[in-house]
Design a protein around this motif. Structure first.
Motif, PDB file in Angstrom:
ATOM      1  N   VAL A  51       0.847  -1.192   0.000  1.00 25.92           N
ATOM      2  CA  VAL A  51       0.000   0.000   0.000  1.00 25.92           C
ATOM      3  C   VAL A  51       0.879   1.238   0.000  1.00 25.92           C
ATOM      4  O   VAL A  51       1.705   1.430   0.907  1.00 25.92           O
ATOM      5  N   ARG A  52       0.720   2.087  -0.994  1.00 20.63           N
ATOM      6  CA  ARG A  52       1.458   3.340  -1.048  1.00 20.63           C
ATOM      7  C   ARG A  52       0.799   4.336  -0.096  1.00 20.63           C
ATOM      8  O   ARG A  52      -0.406   4.607  -0.199  1.00 20.63           O
ATOM      9  N   ILE A  53       1.563   4.873   0.824  1.00 20.17           N
ATOM     10  CA  ILE A  53       1.046   5.809   1.819  1.00 20.17           C
ATOM     11  C   ILE A  53       1.671   7.180   1.575  1.00 20.17           C
ATOM     12  O   ILE A  53       2.892   7.318   1.529  1.00 20.17           O
ATOM     13  N   ILE A  54       0.820   8.187   1.432  1.00 19.32           N
ATOM     14  CA  ILE A  54       1.256   9.574   1.251  1.00 19.32           C
ATOM     15  C   ILE A  54       0.752  10.361   2.454  1.00 19.32           C
ATOM     16  O   ILE A  54      -0.456  10.424   2.708  1.00 19.32           O
ATOM     17  N   ARG A  55       1.685  10.945   3.197  1.00 20.89           N
ATOM     18  CA  ARG A  55       1.327  11.698   4.404  1.00 20.89           C
ATOM     19  C   ARG A  55       1.579  13.181   4.151  1.00 20.89           C
ATOM     20  O   ARG A  55       2.713  13.585   3.911  1.00 20.89           O
ATOM     21  N   ARG A  56       0.515  13.964   4.225  1.00 18.39           N
ATOM     22  CA  ARG A  56       0.605  15.405   3.980  1.00 18.39           C
ATOM     23  C   ARG A  56      -0.310  16.135   4.974  1.00 18.39           C
ATOM     24  O   ARG A  56      -1.250  15.571   5.511  1.00 18.39           O
ATOM     25  N   ALA A  57      -0.055  17.412   5.184  1.00 17.68           N
ATOM     26  CA  ALA A  57      -0.933  18.302   5.944  1.00 17.68           C
ATOM     27  C   ALA A  57      -1.094  17.817   7.388  1.00 17.68           C
ATOM     28  O   ALA A  57      -0.315  17.006   7.881  1.00 17.68           O
ATOM     29  N   GLY A  58      -2.109  18.377   8.072  1.00 19.16           N
ATOM     30  CA  GLY A  58      -2.297  18.100   9.485  1.00 19.16           C
ATOM     31  C   GLY A  58      -3.674  17.580   9.802  1.00 19.16           C
ATOM     32  O   GLY A  58      -4.428  17.156   8.921  1.00 19.16           O
ATOM     33  N   ARG A  59      -4.034  17.658  11.075  1.00 24.59           N
ATOM     34  CA  ARG A  59      -5.262  17.044  11.578  1.00 24.59           C
ATOM     35  C   ARG A  59      -6.506  17.525  10.847  1.00 24.59           C
ATOM     36  O   ARG A  59      -7.392  16.737  10.523  1.00 24.59           O
ATOM     37  N   LEU A  60      -6.593  18.823  10.584  1.00 24.77           N
ATOM     38  CA  LEU A  60      -7.751  19.373   9.875  1.00 24.77           C
ATOM     39  C   LEU A  60      -7.419  19.762   8.441  1.00 24.77           C
ATOM     40  O   LEU A  60      -8.264  19.657   7.551  1.00 24.77           O
ATOM     41  N   SER A  61      -6.176  20.202   8.208  1.00 30.22           N
ATOM     42  CA  SER A  61      -5.824  20.626   6.857  1.00 30.22           C
ATOM     43  C   SER A  61      -5.736  19.466   5.880  1.00 30.22           C
ATOM     44  O   SER A  61      -5.689  19.672   4.664  1.00 30.22           O
ATOM     45  N   ILE A  62      -5.748  18.226   6.388  1.00 30.37           N
ATOM     46  CA  ILE A  62      -5.745  17.069   5.490  1.00 30.37           C
ATOM     47  C   ILE A  62      -7.007  17.039   4.639  1.00 30.37           C
ATOM     48  O   ILE A  62      -6.988  16.547   3.502  1.00 30.37           O
ATOM     49  N   TYR A  63      -8.102  17.627   5.118  1.00 26.37           N
ATOM     50  CA  TYR A  63      -9.367  17.542   4.372  1.00 26.37           C
ATOM     51  C   TYR A  63      -9.321  18.346   3.069  1.00 26.37           C
ATOM     52  O   TYR A  63      -9.583  17.780   1.996  1.00 26.37           O
ATOM     53  N   PRO A  64      -8.983  19.630   3.082  1.00 24.77           N
ATOM     54  CA  PRO A  64      -8.857  20.327   1.796  1.00 24.77           C
ATOM     55  C   PRO A  64      -7.708  19.785   0.956  1.00 24.77           C
ATOM     56  O   PRO A  64      -7.785  19.757  -0.279  1.00 24.77           O
ATOM     57  N   ARG A  65      -6.638  19.341   1.603  1.00 20.17           N
ATOM     58  CA  ARG A  65      -5.507  18.791   0.858  1.00 20.17           C
ATOM     59  C   ARG A  65      -5.932  17.528   0.111  1.00 20.17           C
ATOM     60  O   ARG A  65      -5.539  17.298  -1.046  1.00 20.17           O
TER      61      ARG A  65
END
Length: 416
Positions: A51-65
């Motif tokens: 599984v390719r995992i991409i980790r970006r943004a934070g707790r809430l900013s992950i939603y628009p990202r």
């Protein structure tokens, strides 16, 4: 798309479920990407068991990202993991979308975000999300949650139960504690109500002066819990272990007599099954929802309505060795009945139906190969079980430094 992954400091059972399903689909030939929030314990990009995992943004900013990511990269199929806040990918993609809900958060919103933030969160979950996902299929992990979802106006025929599988039980040499020992396992946050475990320890201290409690997990509520242990006069008999690896966690479970699960809400209760794998019965709340299915009330554990009843139930199990051992044996048998391979097949069936049922003809065109593969997984033609016995801690960092925007070949599971 999920707000966290299993390596996140606050990751729990729902993240484990997502990873297991993703691994099963990837092992059968799908190219699976998990987009989630970044944190300091894992790299921005890696491949874990295919599984390719991409980790970006934070707790809430992950939603628009996440919405921007879907809009840019145009995946053929999208799965939104709705932990209260919806990702709303239906607004930015024409691809089929499936929504996964582990439990309804009505009681949790005000505990975590206060009265004002709680009302906003509940509005997002109970009003906005059902409208945004009004034409898509849902997956949940318990009948109790399914009934709550139907109460929000979600059509019952769009909700499919895909139960949790059993994690491989890590066998350890740790013996059962000679003195009575309770355990509570999970994130240390207010809605887990670990204070109830501390209160039970204090109430039963006169009858069992050598009774101890192990609190396994970490979270921002830990200092408040430590202060509560001091106020109750039980701090010397409470062990805050912090985060433990799989071996350490299972050593704690193996030593315990009773697993206390006082959480306000549980989607299903994977930790119950982990405890059951070591012959440890659970005491939890009826109102938590998912425990109604992970605990066979009166057989593999006890479900109660309030703290007084929970204290009494724990006391009965501590004093009755035969009853406790019988429930522990039943919990172990119950834990062995859940298989991840079956869960992956059910999930693949939902995804296939989401493509078939897409109202957009343009989306359905050219997806015959995708539907065929999903249906092969559903019917067990491509058996995903060979990767599902791999411990979740066995990760392989991608190490390529590749730009996540670039197309890549399907990730290898590394297990061939």
């Amino acid at each position: 798309m999920n707000w966290r992954d299993v390596s996140h400091p606050e990751g729990g059972g729902s993240e484990r479920y997502v990873q297991r399903i993703a691994e099963g689909l990837a092992s059968a030939g799908l190219r699976v990407t998990l987009l989630c929030a970044a944190h300091g314990r894992a790299p921005r990009d890696e491949t874990v068991n295919g599984v390719r995992i991409i980790r970006r943004a934070g707790r809430l900013s992950i939603y628009p990202r996440a919405m921007a990511f879907v809009r840019k990269h145009k995946p053929r199929l999208v799965v939104d993991i709705q932990n209260g806040i919806p990702f709303c990918s239906t607004l930015v993609t024409r691809a089929p979308v499936t929504n996964v809900v582990f439990h309804v958060h009505k009681e949790q919103w005000p505990i975590v975000f206060g009265p004002v933030g709680g009302r906003i969160g509940w509005w997002l979950e109970s009003v906005v999300a059902p409208k945004v996902y009004r034409r898509v299929p849902y997956v949940t992990i318990s009948d109790a949650t399914g009934r709550e979802m139907a109460g929000l106006g979600i059509d019952a025929e769009r909700i499919t139960l895909v139960p949790v599988g059993t994690e491989p039980i890590v066998r350890v040499a740790t013996p059962r504690s000679e003195s009575p020992r309770l355990i509570t396992l999970g994130r240390l946050v207010p809605h887990k109500q670990v204070e109830h475990s501390l209160e039970i320890l204090a109430r039963l201290s006169d009858r069992w002066p050598d009774l101890t409690l192990s609190i396994v997990g970490e979270g921002w509520w830990e200092e408040s819990l430590r202060a509560q242990a001091d106020r109750l006069g039980v701090a010397d008999r409470v062990e805050f272990t912090g985060f433990l690896d799989e071996k350490g966690k299972h050593e704690q479970l193996a030593a315990a007599w009773v697993f206390v699960c006082p959480s306000v809400k549980e989607g299903w209760g994977m930790v119950v099954i982990e405890a059951g794998g070591h012959g440890v019965p659970t005491v939890g709340y009826h109102s938590s929802g998912g425990l109604q299915e992970s605990v066979v009330d009166g057989v593999s554990g006890v479900l109660v309505d309030d703290l007084d009843q929970m204290t009494d139930a724990v006391a009965r199990l501590l004093e009755d060795d035969d009853a406790r051992r019988a429930m522990g044996a039943a919990a172990e048998r119950h834990a062995a009945t859940f298989e991840w391979s079956a869960s992956v097949r059910e999930f693949a069936g939902v995804l296939a139906r989401s493509v078939h049922g897409s109202p957009r003809a343009g989306v359905r065109a050219g997806t015959a190969d995708l539907v065929e593969l999903l249906e092969r997984i559903q019917h067990g033609v491509d058996d995903p079980t060979h990767t599902l016995a791999v411990p979740l801690e066995s990760t392989a960092a991608d190490g390529t430094g590749a730009d996540p925007a670039l197309p890549r070949e399907p990730a290898s599971s590394g297990l061939a």
